[in-house]
Design an enzyme around this catalytic site. Structure first.
Site, PDB file in Angstrom:
ATOM      1  N   GLY A  10       0.796  -1.276  -0.262  1.00  0.00           N
ATOM      2  CA  GLY A  10       0.355  -0.294   0.026  1.00  0.00           C
ATOM      3  C   GLY A  10       1.232   1.518   0.054  1.00  0.00           C
ATOM      4  N   LEU A  15      -1.727   6.340   4.642  1.00  0.00           N
ATOM      5  CA  LEU A  15      -1.041   6.846   5.766  1.00  0.00           C
ATOM      6  C   LEU A  15       0.517   6.603   4.660  1.00  0.00           C
ATOM      7  CD1 LEU A  15      -0.073   5.364   8.547  1.00  0.00           C
ATOM      8  CD2 LEU A  15      -0.190   3.088   7.156  1.00  0.00           C
ATOM      9  N   ARG A  44      -1.645  -1.227  -6.489  1.00  0.00           N
ATOM     10  CA  ARG A  44      -2.242  -1.761  -7.791  1.00  0.00           C
ATOM     11  C   ARG A  44      -1.877  -0.759  -8.847  1.00  0.00           C
ATOM     12  NH1 ARG A  44      -7.803  -1.634  -6.258  1.00  0.00           N
ATOM     13  NH2 ARG A  44      -8.231  -3.672  -4.575  1.00  0.00           N
ATOM     14  N   LYS A 145      -2.911  -0.421  13.888  1.00  0.00           N
ATOM     15  CA  LYS A 145      -4.308   0.564  14.377  1.00  0.00           C
ATOM     16  C   LYS A 145      -4.742   0.240  13.396  1.00  0.00           C
ATOM     17  CE  LYS A 145      -5.491   4.583  14.806  1.00  0.00           C
ATOM     18  NZ  LYS A 145      -6.312   5.119  14.112  1.00  0.00           N
ATOM     19  N   HIS A 175       0.404   4.596  17.017  1.00  0.00           N
ATOM     20  CA  HIS A 175       1.907   5.920  16.657  1.00  0.00           C
ATOM     21  C   HIS A 175       2.096   6.627  18.387  1.00  0.00           C
ATOM     22  CE1 HIS A 175      -1.146   8.356  15.399  1.00  0.00           C
ATOM     23  NE2 HIS A 175      -0.761   9.534  15.608  1.00  0.00           N
ATOM     24  N   LYS A 179       5.285   7.958  20.901  1.00  0.00           N
ATOM     25  CA  LYS A 179       5.860  10.006  20.179  1.00  0.00           C
ATOM     26  C   LYS A 179       6.966  10.167  21.890  1.00  0.00           C
ATOM     27  CE  LYS A 179       0.917  11.434  18.918  1.00  0.00           C
ATOM     28  NZ  LYS A 179       1.353  12.522  17.786  1.00  0.00           N
ATOM     29  N   GLU A 213      -9.595  18.290  18.070  1.00  0.00           N
ATOM     30  CA  GLU A 213      -8.424  18.265  17.062  1.00  0.00           C
ATOM     31  C   GLU A 213      -9.738  19.294  16.366  1.00  0.00           C
ATOM     32  OE1 GLU A 213      -6.450  14.696  15.571  1.00  0.00           O
ATOM     33  OE2 GLU A 213      -8.540  14.978  15.423  1.00  0.00           O
ATOM     34  N   ASP A 232     -11.804   5.543  16.109  1.00  0.00           N
ATOM     35  CA  ASP A 232     -10.577   5.984  15.947  1.00  0.00           C
ATOM     36  C   ASP A 232      -9.015   6.109  17.142  1.00  0.00           C
ATOM     37  OD1 ASP A 232      -8.764   6.675  13.461  1.00  0.00           O
ATOM     38  OD2 ASP A 232      -9.597   8.853  14.226  1.00  0.00           O
ATOM     39  N   HIS A 237      -4.731   5.609  21.356  1.00  0.00           N
ATOM     40  CA  HIS A 237      -4.086   6.355  21.717  1.00  0.00           C
ATOM     41  C   HIS A 237      -4.996   6.664  22.906  1.00  0.00           C
ATOM     42  CE1 HIS A 237      -3.465   6.188  16.723  1.00  0.00           C
ATOM     43  NE2 HIS A 237      -4.133   7.334  16.708  1.00  0.00           N
TER      44      HIS A 237
HETATM   45  C1  BG6 Z   1      -4.958   8.713  14.304  1.00  0.00           C
HETATM   46  C2  BG6 Z   1      -6.881   9.276  13.843  1.00  0.00           C
HETATM   47  O1  BG6 Z   1      -4.919   7.480  14.488  1.00  0.00           O
HETATM   48  O2  BG6 Z   1      -4.660   9.436  15.008  1.00  0.00           O
HETATM   49  C3  BG6 Z   1      -7.246  10.534  13.472  1.00  0.00           C
HETATM   50  O3  BG6 Z   1      -7.178   7.788  12.798  1.00  0.00           O
HETATM   51  C4  BG6 Z   1      -6.303  11.365  14.274  1.00  0.00           C
HETATM   52  O4  BG6 Z   1      -8.191  10.376  13.234  1.00  0.00           O
HETATM   53  C5  BG6 Z   1      -4.462  10.771  14.647  1.00  0.00           C
HETATM   54  O5  BG6 Z   1      -6.702  12.675  13.938  1.00  0.00           O
HETATM   55  C6  BG6 Z   1      -4.386  12.048  15.731  1.00  0.00           C
HETATM   56  O6  BG6 Z   1      -2.557  11.204  15.595  1.00  0.00           O
HETATM   57  P1  BG6 Z   1      -1.636  12.900  15.973  1.00  0.00           P
HETATM   58  O7  BG6 Z   1      -0.424  11.932  16.186  1.00  0.00           O
HETATM   59  O8  BG6 Z   1      -2.284  13.593  14.833  1.00  0.00           O
HETATM   60  O9  BG6 Z   1      -2.588  13.006  17.233  1.00  0.00           O
END
Ligand code: BG6
Length: 474
Positions: A10, A15, A44, A145, A175, A179, A213, A232, A237
């Site tokens: 991909g 991503l 693809r 994830k 991710h 951090k 956000e 999500d 997170h």
């Molecule tokens: C992602 C979510 O895992 O994390 C997003 O799918 C979200 O919707 C993002 O905006 C937030 O990550 P970060 O590092 O910008 O806080």
């Protein structure tokens, strides 16, 4: 570090564009990609190796809020020389024949930046072509994830993974664990002995976690509308943020011990389906690829607690959402305010101390304290004692989480990855809450979510803390 082949399933995904390719550029710039390392992209789209290199160039030069620094031509050229491309359907066996031919390294990382529906094809083909095991080198799998969409599907996926790989080959990536601001919570808590004695029910009134956000879902409607805010960012997170802030000290700083303590917290969380509020921003249903009758939440706020001796009955309030008033992610530990405080009668003399782990922006660890306003009167003001990343006199480089986690996977370090048990513990907490979803409450873009979220915390005589921008400013 030994050289390796990084195979990205991909390579044209969102991503890969937003996170992986920029992270690889940064690794190239810092000399973190060993000599002889190749990057094989699969997708693809019909492209040659040269087309892929042009595509990488355009991705690096496009506007990216996560990657703002200039692209140096020399680094870009060096990175480009590593890229090779295979076009085809992931379900198609011939793709794996080409892949086998192109992989000449002993060590391989397979990175799944593709749809979960395709995973089983990838695993099966890797096995059939003998690419999931290797003698004399290592084979690792990085998988993003969300792992599943509920406990049952997560278990199924974990079982599937173990049919093809051993647990130590698998790197489940959230991710947030990469951090710096999250990892530093552990250092702050366990390398300094003065705060830990205060982090318990005797001294803490409650905990708040906010991930807000000020932007919407952009072009991700197709994905987001299936998932919603709780799954999500809540399932992963935010639960990790809570785990880092409340876990016990690991017996030693090893991958197993750190994960063990995180998991203990995740397993002791008490879901309360009566104390969760779902919201949707006005205009969401008109977003690209969103069902015009969608009931998907773009906001949630919940109350939970940790069932262990240390935090018993201490409320934890968690909220997250899109198109809110500010973009800010933080954990606030709000301390109790003893009735005996001799300054209570003064203006703001009653304010609690708050320990803030600011994940972003104005990254830092901050303690809100009361001080005397200099002068002849006995007047108080709230101030911040702060450690700020952006005002670091040593100007240390802060790696992007993807860069950090790729380096960890290359080194074979699992500390900041989730294992199957951890992911399943997260889902066990989320499932009953997700089942409580009803029609979400509408909220105005730019607000702090629906008023029902204020009531959720207000019913306990508390209120959401407005994230402050007064500290760690550059
Ligand atoms: C992602 C979510 O895992 O994390 C997003 O799918 C979200 O919707 C993002 O905006 C937030 O990550 P970060 O590092 O910008 O806080």
């Amino acid at each position: 570090m030994d050289s390796f082949a990084l195979v990205i399933f991909g390579i044209t995904s969102n991503l890969a564009q937003i996170k992986l390719i920029p992270a690889l550029y940064d690794m190239e710039e810092k000399g973190l990609l060993p000599f002889g390392t190749t990057i094989i992209g699969l997708a693809r789209r019909k492209m040659t190796d040269e087309d892929l290199q042009k595509y990488v160039g355009s991705v690096l030069r496009m506007k990216n809020i996560h990657h703002k620094h200039p692209i140096k031509d020399e680094i870009f050229q060096r990175l480009c020389r590593r890229f090779k491309y295979i076009s085809g359907e992931i379900e198609d066996a011939s793709v794996y024949t080409s892949l086998k031919r192109k992989i000449i390294e002993k060590n391989v990382i397979f990175y799944l930046a593709t749809y979960p529906e395709l995973y089983s094809y990838v695993f099966e083909h890797l096995k059939k072509s003998g690419l999931n095991k290797k003698s004399g080198g290592w084979i690792r799998l990085m998988i993003e994830k969300p792992i599943g969409h509920d406990l049952k599907s997560a278990r199924e996926l974990n079982e599937l993974l173990l049919k093809y790989f051993t647990e130590d080959q698998i790197y489940r990536l959230d991710h947030y664990l990469g951090k710096e601001t999250l990892q530093n919570i552990l250092t702050f808590r366990f390398a300094n002995d003065i705060f830990e004695p205060l982090i318990n029910k005797e001294f803490i009134d409650h905990i708040q976690i906010t991930a807000s956000e000020n932007f919407g879902i952009g072009k991700r409607g197709g994905y987001y509308d299936q998932v919603g805010a709780l799954k999500d960012v809540g399932q992963n997170h935010q639960l990790q943020m809570l785990a880092f802030a409340t876990m016990d000290a690991p017996a030693k700083f090893s991958s197993e011990e750190v994960a063990k303590e995180r998991i203990k917290i995740l397993k002791s969380l008490q879901p309360d389906p009566d104390r969760i509020v779902f919201g949707q921003y006005e205009g969401y249903k008109k977003e690209e690829s969103v069902d015009p009758d969608s009931r998907t939440e773009t906001f949630y706020a919940l109350k939970t607690s940790i069932k262990n001796g240390r935090f018993e009955n201490i409320p934890v309030y968690i909220r997250a959402g899109k198109k809110l008033n500010q973009t800010v992610t933080e954990i606030s530990i709000v301390f109790k305010n003893p009735v005996t405080r001799p300054f209570k009668h003064l203006e703001c003399g009653d304010e609690p101390n708050i320990l803030i782990y600011r994940i972003q922006p104005n990254e830092g660890i901050v303690l809100k304290i009361l001080t005397k306003i200099p002068g002849f009167e006995n007047k108080l003001q709230a101030e911040y004692m702060q450690y700020c990343y952006r005002i670091d006199p040593h100007n240390h480089y802060i790696p992007d989480p993807y860069e950090r986690l790729l380096v960890d996977a290359i080194r074979g370090d699992h500390t900041f990855f989730n294992d199957a048990e951890e992911v399943e513990a997260q889902w066990a907490f989320i499932d009953p809450l997700a089942d409580a979803r009803g029609k979400p409450h509408l909220y105005e873009p730019g607000s702090w979510g629906p008023k029902e979220a204020d009531k959720l915390i207000g019913d306990d005589g508390r209120c959401w803390l407005e994230p402050s921008m007064a500290f760690c400013r550059i």
